[in-house]
Design a protein around this motif. Structure first.
Motif, PDB file in Angstrom:
ATOM      1  N   THR A   8      10.449  -2.517  -0.683  1.00 35.96           N
ATOM      2  CA  THR A   8       9.185  -2.235  -0.969  1.00 35.96           C
ATOM      3  C   THR A   8       8.116  -2.186  -0.102  1.00 35.96           C
ATOM      4  OG1 THR A   8       8.655  -4.282  -1.871  1.00 35.96           O
ATOM      5  CG2 THR A   8       9.655  -2.795  -3.549  1.00 35.96           C
ATOM      6  N   ASN A   9       6.836  -1.445  -0.199  1.00 31.85           N
ATOM      7  CA  ASN A   9       5.907  -1.684   0.734  1.00 31.85           C
ATOM      8  C   ASN A   9       4.429  -2.083  -0.308  1.00 31.85           C
ATOM      9  OD1 ASN A   9       4.070  -2.015   2.608  1.00 31.85           O
ATOM     10  ND2 ASN A   9       4.494  -0.039   3.521  1.00 31.85           N
ATOM     11  N   GLY A  10       3.507  -2.780   0.090  1.00 25.90           N
ATOM     12  CA  GLY A  10       2.356  -2.904  -0.862  1.00 25.90           C
ATOM     13  C   GLY A  10       1.439  -1.784  -0.833  1.00 25.90           C
ATOM     14  N   LEU A  11       0.561  -1.841  -1.913  1.00 21.61           N
ATOM     15  CA  LEU A  11      -0.590  -1.138  -2.157  1.00 21.61           C
ATOM     16  C   LEU A  11      -1.559  -0.883  -0.948  1.00 21.61           C
ATOM     17  CD1 LEU A  11      -2.014   1.164  -3.999  1.00 21.61           C
ATOM     18  CD2 LEU A  11      -3.335  -1.131  -4.890  1.00 21.61           C
ATOM     19  N   ALA A  12      -2.020  -2.081  -0.306  1.00 15.30           N
ATOM     20  CA  ALA A  12      -2.848  -2.165   0.694  1.00 15.30           C
ATOM     21  C   ALA A  12      -2.323  -1.664   1.816  1.00 15.30           C
ATOM     22  CB  ALA A  12      -3.579  -3.367   0.971  1.00 15.30           C
ATOM     23  N   THR A  13      -0.937  -2.172   2.270  1.00 17.49           N
ATOM     24  CA  THR A  13      -0.347  -1.862   3.700  1.00 17.49           C
ATOM     25  C   THR A  13       0.257  -0.174   3.550  1.00 17.49           C
ATOM     26  OG1 THR A  13       1.604  -3.010   2.504  1.00 17.49           O
ATOM     27  CG2 THR A  13       0.216  -4.178   4.278  1.00 17.49           C
ATOM     28  N   THR A  14       0.450   0.253   2.464  1.00 13.67           N
ATOM     29  CA  THR A  14       0.771   1.864   2.071  1.00 13.67           C
ATOM     30  C   THR A  14      -0.778   2.505   2.399  1.00 13.67           C
ATOM     31  OG1 THR A  14       2.619   1.423   1.085  1.00 13.67           O
ATOM     32  CG2 THR A  14       1.803   3.602   0.975  1.00 13.67           C
ATOM     33  N   GLY A  15      -1.766   2.156   1.777  1.00 10.84           N
ATOM     34  CA  GLY A  15      -2.854   2.896   1.370  1.00 10.84           C
ATOM     35  C   GLY A  15      -3.949   2.650   2.469  1.00 10.84           C
ATOM     36  N   THR A  16      -3.788   1.932   3.460  1.00 13.38           N
ATOM     37  CA  THR A  16      -4.675   1.749   4.481  1.00 13.38           C
ATOM     38  C   THR A  16      -4.109   2.328   6.199  1.00 13.38           C
ATOM     39  OG1 THR A  16      -5.221  -0.334   3.316  1.00 13.38           O
ATOM     40  CG2 THR A  16      -6.427  -0.288   5.262  1.00 13.38           C
ATOM     41  N   LEU A  17      -3.717   3.342   5.885  1.00 10.34           N
ATOM     42  CA  LEU A  17      -3.329   4.141   7.116  1.00 10.34           C
ATOM     43  C   LEU A  17      -3.935   5.185   7.234  1.00 10.34           C
ATOM     44  CD1 LEU A  17       0.406   3.318   6.359  1.00 10.34           C
ATOM     45  CD2 LEU A  17      -0.894   2.038   7.822  1.00 10.34           C
ATOM     46  N   VAL A  18      -4.490   5.824   6.327  1.00 11.98           N
ATOM     47  CA  VAL A  18      -4.696   7.382   6.149  1.00 11.98           C
ATOM     48  C   VAL A  18      -5.894   7.681   7.049  1.00 11.98           C
ATOM     49  CG1 VAL A  18      -5.970   7.216   3.993  1.00 11.98           C
ATOM     50  CG2 VAL A  18      -4.947   9.324   4.581  1.00 11.98           C
ATOM     51  N   LEU A  19      -6.893   7.081   7.137  1.00 14.95           N
ATOM     52  CA  LEU A  19      -8.176   7.060   8.051  1.00 14.95           C
ATOM     53  C   LEU A  19      -7.785   7.096   9.220  1.00 14.95           C
ATOM     54  CD1 LEU A  19     -11.145   7.562   8.135  1.00 14.95           C
ATOM     55  CD2 LEU A  19     -11.510   5.027   7.919  1.00 14.95           C
ATOM     56  N   GLU A  20      -6.937   6.173   9.795  1.00 14.05           N
ATOM     57  CA  GLU A  20      -6.801   6.000  11.292  1.00 14.05           C
ATOM     58  C   GLU A  20      -5.955   7.323  11.715  1.00 14.05           C
ATOM     59  OE1 GLU A  20      -6.540   3.652   9.190  1.00 14.05           O
ATOM     60  OE2 GLU A  20      -7.963   2.153   9.602  1.00 14.05           O
ATOM     61  N   TRP A  21      -4.820   7.425  10.914  1.00 10.89           N
ATOM     62  CA  TRP A  21      -3.748   8.443  11.132  1.00 10.89           C
ATOM     63  C   TRP A  21      -4.310   9.859  11.119  1.00 10.89           C
ATOM     64  CZ3 TRP A  21       1.628   7.270  12.592  1.00 10.89           C
ATOM     65  CH2 TRP A  21       1.884   6.148  12.968  1.00 10.89           C
ATOM     66  N   GLN A  22      -5.087   9.971  10.241  1.00 12.07           N
ATOM     67  CA  GLN A  22      -5.948  11.383   9.977  1.00 12.07           C
ATOM     68  C   GLN A  22      -6.765  11.752  11.347  1.00 12.07           C
ATOM     69  OE1 GLN A  22      -4.696  13.922   7.861  1.00 12.07           O
ATOM     70  NE2 GLN A  22      -6.183  15.046   9.395  1.00 12.07           N
ATOM     71  N   HIS A  23      -7.469  10.852  11.642  1.00 11.33           N
ATOM     72  CA  HIS A  23      -8.518  10.735  12.756  1.00 11.33           C
ATOM     73  C   HIS A  23      -7.700  10.953  13.943  1.00 11.33           C
ATOM     74  CE1 HIS A  23     -12.410  10.626  14.432  1.00 11.33           C
ATOM     75  NE2 HIS A  23     -12.146   9.517  15.096  1.00 11.33           N
ATOM     76  N   LEU A  24      -6.605  10.336  14.182  1.00  7.82           N
ATOM     77  CA  LEU A  24      -5.607  10.578  15.377  1.00  7.82           C
ATOM     78  C   LEU A  24      -5.431  12.092  15.279  1.00  7.82           C
ATOM     79  CD1 LEU A  24      -4.486   9.580  17.994  1.00  7.82           C
ATOM     80  CD2 LEU A  24      -2.604   9.065  16.389  1.00  7.82           C
ATOM     81  N   SER A  25      -4.942  12.667  14.362  1.00 12.15           N
ATOM     82  CA  SER A  25      -4.706  13.990  14.190  1.00 12.15           C
ATOM     83  C   SER A  25      -5.847  14.971  14.560  1.00 12.15           C
ATOM     84  CB  SER A  25      -4.123  14.513  12.805  1.00 12.15           C
ATOM     85  OG  SER A  25      -2.888  14.115  12.684  1.00 12.15           O
ATOM     86  N   ASP A  26      -6.933  14.596  13.707  1.00 13.03           N
ATOM     87  CA  ASP A  26      -8.014  15.459  14.280  1.00 13.03           C
ATOM     88  C   ASP A  26      -8.576  15.620  15.689  1.00 13.03           C
ATOM     89  OD1 ASP A  26      -8.117  16.165  11.467  1.00 13.03           O
ATOM     90  OD2 ASP A  26      -9.591  14.708  11.075  1.00 13.03           O
ATOM     91  N   LEU A  27      -8.423  14.191  16.167  1.00  6.74           N
ATOM     92  CA  LEU A  27      -8.670  14.202  17.726  1.00  6.74           C
ATOM     93  C   LEU A  27      -7.656  14.735  18.489  1.00  6.74           C
ATOM     94  CD1 LEU A  27     -10.128  10.561  17.934  1.00  6.74           C
ATOM     95  CD2 LEU A  27     -11.449  12.437  18.080  1.00  6.74           C
ATOM     96  N   THR A  28      -6.508  14.828  18.227  1.00  8.92           N
ATOM     97  CA  THR A  28      -5.409  15.293  19.414  1.00  8.92           C
ATOM     98  C   THR A  28      -4.951  16.575  18.865  1.00  8.92           C
ATOM     99  OG1 THR A  28      -3.593  14.425  17.771  1.00  8.92           O
ATOM    100  CG2 THR A  28      -4.415  12.914  19.541  1.00  8.92           C
ATOM    101  N   GLY A  29      -5.261  17.406  17.617  1.00 13.32           N
ATOM    102  CA  GLY A  29      -4.638  18.383  17.202  1.00 13.32           C
ATOM    103  C   GLY A  29      -3.368  18.296  16.668  1.00 13.32           C
ATOM    104  N   ASN A  30      -2.525  17.331  16.808  1.00 14.67           N
ATOM    105  CA  ASN A  30      -1.347  17.019  16.159  1.00 14.67           C
ATOM    106  C   ASN A  30      -1.258  16.637  14.810  1.00 14.67           C
ATOM    107  OD1 ASN A  30       1.378  16.197  15.580  1.00 14.67           O
ATOM    108  ND2 ASN A  30       1.906  15.420  17.560  1.00 14.67           N
TER     109      ASN A  30
END
Ligand code: NAG
Ligand code: NAG
Ligand code: NAG
Ligand code: NAG
Ligand code: NAG
Length: 529
Positions: free
Chosen positions: A199-221
């Protein structure tokens, strides 16, 4: 943010109907600096004093611990609890930038290109690595490419902030390679493998999207954001239905194979906390792409006001949030949960809903009470209270232990863990309360908290954790300075007294920046709200 999971297996038997009392302390969000005299001299002195404390802690770390993860301020030693990539340095960058201290900015920016994100012998926490390292690198990049480009001396090194973030996320992307797309939180490099969790936790699963999406927006990947959103999709549409006892409020453990929630145990506490925080912050980040996140936050916020608000029997004026197991409430909370007031206020500002602001201010006042009621003026790690609302002998509502009754009668809570490990959440919520209302009271509360932390936890070459906030001198030290002292405690302590600027939370709800859960500000991607 969460730095440990809540313990489970509590037996909670009784059903309880929570009451919502009318509590005063209403602040109008029309009350802004300018509508009353603002003492610029006082606030500048306070901001400068926080900056001095930051410089002191940085110099101690730099002398005795850099480039390791954290300082042991009493023994002048160090440790590497965050994979040895220089956690304190990366976590300190955005604060050194907002405080505009060129020497420290240069020390960190010149260090970042030398970090070897391909190697570590220790287990990696996907969550901690995301919020501290990815968050710190991307925030530094945003600030140095944007409003603080005057502090960027070496453009090659500034570009390395983004390329190092990309390298780190690329190395970690295999964590999402699971049947459901819910990632493993614990992984290892060389060879890539996981910790075997189911299993993974609610916070550890649901506290990634801002950083990973921002990386996509900055790199275009696009891949980075898509990975995080696949995991998040099981939180936005939780199954089975029993794992969502009230709309928007969900359980804690998610099956990595199926994406199904395993329980209905949760709240705004460690283990769950920042998953709720990020629902509204994604909407702040981009109002066009993340309306679904906004709607899920609204559902959680409305259910919280209706079902989790709880008033201690001895202090009906206070509002804390209970945790839940299904529809059964448990009357305990934590320092970690005290981000909740700030998050309600942020939601109220961006959605222009005074109800959320008023409720958030009540939560802020109750968290201030956890500071003001102790001997050191610093709040404890965890605490409980009792309510009048359950049947006698209800195990979810146990009586106050005999030796805490005097304290409880006055304070409205009793301490179950008196540690203070340099956590930021109470001061963070004072910051939002001040930005929303312009009421100097919240600056005074933040200043008192800072002065008390500076008086009690400052020792040796930095700041140390305390054993007991309700004992003289904090009851002895823990020889460990968490990196979030730099990222969060000193940042929010500073920003609340600092002048308006583009990165400050805006009382009109139109924000150009959004703070990740480690207090690293990101430039928002979408059109202003
Ligand atoms: C600028 O940063 C790059 C990357 O770290 C480094 O190789 C270079 O020596 C730096 N230049 C100066 C003038 O410090
Ligand atoms: C985007 O990132 C993913 C994950 O690291 C990687 O596998 C892929 O090759 C990258 N795509 C491009 C075009 O660089
Ligand atoms: C609980 O009961 C006591 C005694 O009747 C009363 O003084 C107090 O206000 C009550 N607290 C709440 C939260 O209703
Ligand atoms: C609690 O607040 C009062 C009123 O602001 C203040 O005088 C007192 O010093 C505070 N106590 C502590 C322990 O911070
Ligand atoms: C913080 O602590 C230092 C060292 O004890 C002291 O010199 C300084 O005045 C304190 N700052 C404030 C604002 O209390």
């Amino acid at each position: 943010m969460v730095y440990f999971s809540l313990s489970h297996g509590l037996s909670v038997l009784a059903l309880l109907s929570s009451t919502v009392l009318a509590v005063p302390a209403k602040e109008e969000f029309t009350k802004r600096p300018g509508s009353r005299p603002d003492d610029h001299t006082l606030n500048k002195q306070r901001a400068d004093a926080v900056k001095d404390a930051f410089t002191y802690a940085w110099d101690g770390y730099y002398k005795y611990a850099f480039p390791n993860d954290e300082l042991h301020p009493i023994s002048n030693g160090f440790s590497n609890s965050r994979n040895g990539w220089g956690a304190s340095a990366v976590d300190a960058l955005s604060t050194a930038l907002l405080m505009q201290i060129p020497r420290i900015v240069d020390q960190i920016v010149n260090f970042v290109p030398t970090i070897n994100f391909d190697e570590t012998l220790d287990e990696i926490s996907l969550f901690e690595t995301t919020i501290r390292y990815l968050g710190g690198l991307l925030s530094g990049y945003d600030l140095l490419k944007g409003p603080l480009s005057n502090l960027a001396k070496n453009s090659t090194a500034v570009d390395a902030l983004l390329s190092q973030a990309t390298r780190l996320a690329s190395n970690l992307a295999f964590a999402f390679d699971t049947p459901s797309g819910v990632p493993y939180n614990g992984v290892y490099f060389n060879p890539n493998r996981n910790d075997g969790s189911t299993t993974n936790g609610l916070a550890t699963t649901g506290t990634l999207v801002l950083e990973w999406q921002h990386l996509s927006d900055l790199t275009g990947n696009k891949t980075f954001g898509e990975l995080a959103q696949k995991g998040e999709s099981y939180i936005l549409k939780p199954n089975p239905a029993t794992s969502e006892p009230w709309p928007g409020l969900v359980g804690t453990n998610i099956d990595i194979n199926t994406g199904l929630f395993q329980d209905a145990f949760g709240g705004w506490v460690g283990g769950d906390d920042s998953a709720y925080e990020y629902l509204i912050k994604m909407y702040v980040y981009d109002t066009t792409r993340y309306a679904t996140y906004r709607d899920r936050w609204i559902a959680a916020a409305d259910s919280t006001i209706a079902h989790l608000a709880s008033h201690p029997s001895s202090r009906p004026d206070l509002t804390y949030l209970a945790i839940f197991n299904g529809k059964k409430l448990i009357y305990q909370s934590q320092h970690l949960a005290c981000f909740d007031g700030g998050n309600f206020i942020l939601g109220g500002l961006v959605l222009k809903e005074q109800t959320y602001i008023d409720f958030g201010l009540k939560l802020v006042s109750a968290c201030e009470d956890t500071y003001n009621s102790t001997l050191t003026g610093i709040g404890p790690e965890s605490f409980r209270w009792v309510t009048n609302d359950t049947a006698p002998n209800d195990p979810s509502n146990p009586p106050v232990p005999a030796d805490r009754q005097t304290f409880y009668a006055r304070a409205g809570f009793y301490i179950t863990n008196g540690n203070y490990i340099l956590r930021p959440e109470v001061i963070e919520s004072f910051y939002y309360a001040y930005r929303a209302t312009g009421n100097q009271l919240y600056r005074d509360w933040a200043w008192d908290a800072f002065v008390n932390i500076n008086a009690t936890a400052r020792t040796g070459s930095g700041f140390a954790g305390l054993n007991n906030v309700n004992a003289p001198g904090g009851g002895g030290f823990q020889d460990f300075q968490e990196s979030f002292l730099f990222a969060e405690v000193l940042k929010y302590s500073y920003l609340i007294h600092a002048p308006d600027n583009v990165w400050q939370v805006e009382h009109n709800g139109v924000n150009q920046w959004v703070f990740n859960t480690e207090a690293h500000p990101f430039k928002v991607a979408g059109p202003p709200i």
